[in-house]
Write an enzyme that holds these catalytic residues in place. Sequence first.
Site, PDB file in Angstrom:
ATOM      1  N   HIS A 223      -3.243  -0.309   4.088  1.00 31.70           N
ATOM      2  CA  HIS A 223      -3.935   0.599   3.168  1.00 31.70           C
ATOM      3  C   HIS A 223      -3.042   1.034   2.003  1.00 31.70           C
ATOM      4  O   HIS A 223      -3.534   1.568   1.012  1.00 31.70           O
ATOM      5  CB  HIS A 223      -4.477   1.825   3.926  1.00 31.70           C
ATOM      6  CG  HIS A 223      -3.438   2.807   4.366  1.00 31.70           C
ATOM      7  ND1 HIS A 223      -2.918   2.827   5.632  1.00 31.70           N
ATOM      8  CD2 HIS A 223      -2.829   3.831   3.709  1.00 31.70           C
ATOM      9  CE1 HIS A 223      -2.055   3.814   5.753  1.00 31.70           C
ATOM     10  NE2 HIS A 223      -1.977   4.427   4.589  1.00 31.70           N
TER      11      HIS A 223
ATOM     12  N   ASP B 270      -3.807  -2.545  10.330  1.00 30.99           N
ATOM     13  CA  ASP B 270      -3.309  -1.753   9.214  1.00 30.99           C
ATOM     14  C   ASP B 270      -1.857  -2.092   8.893  1.00 30.99           C
ATOM     15  O   ASP B 270      -1.031  -1.211   8.630  1.00 30.99           O
ATOM     16  CB  ASP B 270      -3.443  -0.253   9.496  1.00 30.99           C
ATOM     17  CG  ASP B 270      -3.261   0.589   8.224  1.00 30.99           C
ATOM     18  OD1 ASP B 270      -3.495   0.060   7.116  1.00 30.99           O
ATOM     19  OD2 ASP B 270      -2.841   1.761   8.348  1.00 30.99           O
TER      20      ASP B 270
ATOM     21  N   SER C 157       3.222   6.724   4.833  1.00 33.85           N
ATOM     22  CA  SER C 157       2.598   5.531   5.405  1.00 33.85           C
ATOM     23  C   SER C 157       3.415   4.284   5.116  1.00 33.85           C
ATOM     24  O   SER C 157       3.802   4.016   3.980  1.00 33.85           O
ATOM     25  CB  SER C 157       1.191   5.349   4.838  1.00 33.85           C
ATOM     26  OG  SER C 157       0.344   6.384   5.267  1.00 33.85           O
TER      27      SER C 157
END
Length: 483
Positions: free
Chosen positions: A210, A243, A324
């Site tokens: 993402h 992810d 992230s």
Amino acid sequence: MTDETRPTDGRTPSDLSEPQGRPEFLPANDGWESARTEQLGWNASEQRPQPYGSGWGDPSGRPSGDTAVHSGPDYGPPSAPPPPPPGAAVGMGPGWGPPPPPAEGSPSHGRRGPNTGVLVALGVVIALLASVMGSVGTYLLTRPSASSTDPSYSLGPAPTGDTSRPPESVAGVASRVLPGVVSLEVEGASDAGTGSGFLIKGGYVVTNNHVVALAAQGGDIKIVFNNRKSTTARIVGRDPGSDLAVVKPEETFGTPEITLGNSDQVVVGDPVIAIGSPLGLTGTVTTGIVSSLNRPVVAGEDNDPDPAYISAIQTDAAINPGNSGGPLVNAKGEVVGVNSAIATLSRAISSQSGSIGLGFAIPINQARRVAEEIITTGAAKRVKIGIVLDSRYRGEGVRIATEPAQGRQPVDSDGPAGKAGLKPGDIILELNGLRIQDSTELISLIRSKSPGTKIAIKYKRGTEERMASLTVTAEAEPTPRPS
């Protein structure tokens, strides 16, 4: 002036005015007697006259209205006027008596002092004024002054020491890991974002899908290293189901690769360190512990047709937007997870919150496999056991669907579950001894395994509980999707 120099000019005592101030007196034995006798024409051996009369006073206290002197062989002529007494005279020398008391009824010529009430009031006023002035003085002496300085003031030198830390300390671990952590700045067609990543063998950077998804359709990626040098990068491959993504920077500037650990050896309570660029603040280090393992997390938007199912490592180390893709490392400085998601109090963007002590990382063993597959084939394999789950079931465990869904049978007869004997309607209770709570948890656990991994499943058919052993497999070889 003194009596020695005062002119008489023929005046009698009654002609004299009131004494004009206190006269100066010479010592009683220092020429005073001779000066007086010379002025009055008397011999030094003659006795000094004693004046009586109005204004002079009688030593015996008898008042007299006439100005007279005693006569006698030792006194001068009666008509000679007596010398005027000195103003405010006091007894000085032989022959001088104290001033006579005033006659009855005669007005007092002395100054009257204040009465007791006035003195008390005056004392009170003076005391009040002294108190006020003392307070004012104390304030003036003690009040802070912006202009007051002390040129000799000093806090002393700073303690001596160095910045070296033990290798096993948080600072020691961070100093070894930070050089291999990078920040990603991603620009898409209509949006931009930031994230983190870390350098692995071969000059590749592992991050979240993402983070780089914005640049998948012709966007740009800029990688900033810990030494603040930057370069562009390209996407090697992405896996939305886990992810995870791999990018390749054009230059690494000699940056050392990071060391990968073993997430299967992580236990709850282990100390961990999260490193990344939360909110664009590069090189941020936060600490915590492993709060839980195998935490099912679905990453992606609500309408995402292919969300990521993660059996995550939960940590209370502060993780915020921008963390992230960054590493979660153990006390040895080995990466045990890839920071991927955080729990928030609201999914609305307008009320998005920061860290609330619930962060989630993809286990590094899963990230290792996915990165290898992406680098070698351009895509990661999707593992499966060949069943379709009943999303309407709300009982204990997870139930296999009883009817086909979207063209798929509830149990693939050629898949791992079909070969192990599972049938539509069976309820899966446990996987490798872990009690299953819902379908999200079962999917997350299966996808975290590598193809060929054996798992043990406890399931219930009717009222009977059974055990099955099966080997997870991968879907058909994926078509490489290099970017």
